[in-house]
Scaffold this motif. Structure first.
Motif, PDB file in Angstrom:
ATOM      1  N   GLN A 263       0.828  -1.199   0.000  1.00 32.12           N
ATOM      2  CA  GLN A 263       0.000   0.000   0.000  1.00 32.12           C
ATOM      3  C   GLN A 263       0.867   1.255   0.000  1.00 32.12           C
ATOM      4  N   VAL A 264       1.925   1.252   0.817  1.00 27.52           N
ATOM      5  CA  VAL A 264       2.841   2.389   0.869  1.00 27.52           C
ATOM      6  C   VAL A 264       3.519   2.576  -0.487  1.00 27.52           C
ATOM      7  N   TYR A 265       3.947   1.452  -1.085  1.00 24.51           N
ATOM      8  CA  TYR A 265       4.645   1.524  -2.369  1.00 24.51           C
ATOM      9  C   TYR A 265       3.701   1.985  -3.479  1.00 24.51           C
ATOM     10  N   LEU A 266       2.435   1.556  -3.413  1.00 18.95           N
ATOM     11  CA  LEU A 266       1.453   1.959  -4.424  1.00 18.95           C
ATOM     12  C   LEU A 266       1.287   3.470  -4.436  1.00 18.95           C
ATOM     13  N   GLU A 267       1.160   4.074  -3.262  1.00 20.48           N
ATOM     14  CA  GLU A 267       0.978   5.526  -3.186  1.00 20.48           C
ATOM     15  C   GLU A 267       2.163   6.254  -3.812  1.00 20.48           C
ATOM     16  N   SER A 268       3.365   5.757  -3.555  1.00 21.11           N
ATOM     17  CA  SER A 268       4.561   6.390  -4.134  1.00 21.11           C
ATOM     18  C   SER A 268       4.595   6.201  -5.650  1.00 21.11           C
ATOM     19  N   CYS A 269       4.234   4.995  -6.103  1.00 25.55           N
ATOM     20  CA  CYS A 269       4.236   4.719  -7.545  1.00 25.55           C
ATOM     21  C   CYS A 269       3.224   5.586  -8.275  1.00 25.55           C
ATOM     22  N   GLN A 270       2.038   5.759  -7.689  1.00 27.82           N
ATOM     23  CA  GLN A 270       1.013   6.578  -8.335  1.00 27.82           C
ATOM     24  C   GLN A 270       1.482   8.016  -8.482  1.00 27.82           C
TER      25      GLN A 270
ATOM     26  N   ASP B 213       3.512  12.211 -12.028  1.00 27.35           N
ATOM     27  CA  ASP B 213       4.507  13.235 -12.350  1.00 27.35           C
ATOM     28  C   ASP B 213       5.086  13.009 -13.740  1.00 27.35           C
ATOM     29  N   LEU B 214       5.352  11.754 -14.083  1.00 26.76           N
ATOM     30  CA  LEU B 214       5.884  11.458 -15.413  1.00 26.76           C
ATOM     31  C   LEU B 214       4.873  11.819 -16.502  1.00 26.76           C
ATOM     32  N   ASP B 215       3.630  11.446 -16.278  1.00 21.40           N
ATOM     33  CA  ASP B 215       2.585  11.766 -17.263  1.00 21.40           C
ATOM     34  C   ASP B 215       2.396  13.273 -17.383  1.00 21.40           C
ATOM     35  N   GLU B 216       2.463  13.974 -16.234  1.00 17.04           N
ATOM     36  CA  GLU B 216       2.313  15.427 -16.258  1.00 17.04           C
ATOM     37  C   GLU B 216       3.460  16.076 -17.028  1.00 17.04           C
TER      38      GLU B 216
END
Length: 306
Positions: free
Chosen positions: A63-70, A75-78
């Motif tokens: 769950q912690v890793y998911l939040e960071s990945c999102q 940021d990459l998409d932006e």
């Protein structure tokens, strides 16, 4: 396997809670999705997901890793959107969401215009009467009915609809039409559960609540409307869902003088997507479509005589 690909695959699996659903979303095979997540877990040296034969769930560290990945992928998409610029030609995939009936009747025409105008654009339209969380479920933009509670979203109002009660002419002939909301207690009622969670229907400008006891509760607006057309009782729906049936004489309005205030229809999207060429094209096309084809207000309905 490319690290960015493994991150996108992990996020898709976590959001969908299924390797099969995630693989469909990413257009890869389930075995490739499984291998990508396994490689990611091996590189990190920990389990991100708990797998059973029926479900996939995030571990606490997952769950912690998911939040960071999102956040990283956003940021990459932006960054890509900013580099391409607001006026860039839409391309790639645009993920949209809308209510089932409204999407079929009024969002598909918008999608058709977009696909014709932008040959490099593909669209994934998710129809559901559940209000999805745009960021968590990877949705770029949505059409939503009702007041918005999430202040982080940008909303463009494109129309309004009303909550209405309808019944078949045969039902009204046999049972009579209620003259006030209080008389509903003597009638057969049909409820669409997404419009009601407490067995209360609201009426008038002040939205006064009336307790009801439906004989039939369904989880599909189409099913509620079909049941009303078959004479099973009075159904509560949204006006756009039954406009054709009322204008065609298959249903009649009940308690029209007691309708609650209009409900807004909005195109919504996260503020971070405001620079997206794809989202911008959808917003402009949707606004143009509803300006050219506004929803007919209930007050202007002129049912056919039978």
């Amino acid at each position: 396997m490319d690290q960015l690909f493994t991150l996108r695959t992990f996020v898709a699996v976590a959001r969908q809670r299924s390797f099969t659903a995630a693989s469909r979303h990413l257009r890869i095979s389930p075995s490739v999705a499984t291998r990508a997540v396994a490689q990611l877990e091996e590189r990190l040296g920990l389990a991100l997901l708990t797998r059973t034969t029926r479900s996939v769930r995030l571990t606490e560290r997952g769950q912690v890793y998911l939040e960071s990945c999102q956040r990283l992928l956003e940021d990459l998409d932006e960054a890509e959107r900013r580099v391409r610029g607001e006026n860039a030609e839409p391309r790639g995939e645009l993920h949209l969401a809308a209510p089932i009936v409204f999407g079929r009747l009024h969002v598909l025409p918008v999608v058709q215009r977009l696909l014709v105008a932008h040959p490099d654009l593909s669209i994934r339209l998710q129809l559901s009467d559940r209000n999805q969380h745009l960021v968590d479920e990877g949705i770029d933009a949505a059409v939503r009915l009702g007041e918005l509670k999430d202040s982080s979203l940008i909303a463009l109002k494109v129309a309004t609809v009303r909550r209405v009660l309808v019944a078949s002419p045969r039902y009204v002939k046999q049972r009579g039409a209620p003259r006030s909301p209080a008389e509903l207690i003597r009638h057969q009622l049909i409820d669409f559960e997404n419009l009601n969670t407490a067995n209360e229907w609201r009426f008038g400008a002040k939205e006064q609540a009336v307790r009801v006891q439906p004989r039939l509760i369904v989880n599909s607006a189409d099913a509620a409307i079909a049941a009303a057309e078959q004479g099973l009782g009075i159904a509560r729906t949204l006006s756009y869902q039954v406009a054709d049936a009322v204008l065609g004489g298959r249903l009649v309005l009940v308690l029209g003088a007691f309708m609650p205030p209009p409900v807004p229809v909005s195109v919504i999207y996260p503020g971070r997507r405001s620079a997206s060429a794809n989202v911008g094209a959808f917003v402009r096309t949707a606004r143009s479509h509803f300006e050219q084809h506004p929803l007919l207000p209930v007050e202007a309905w002129r049912p056919a005589r039978r």
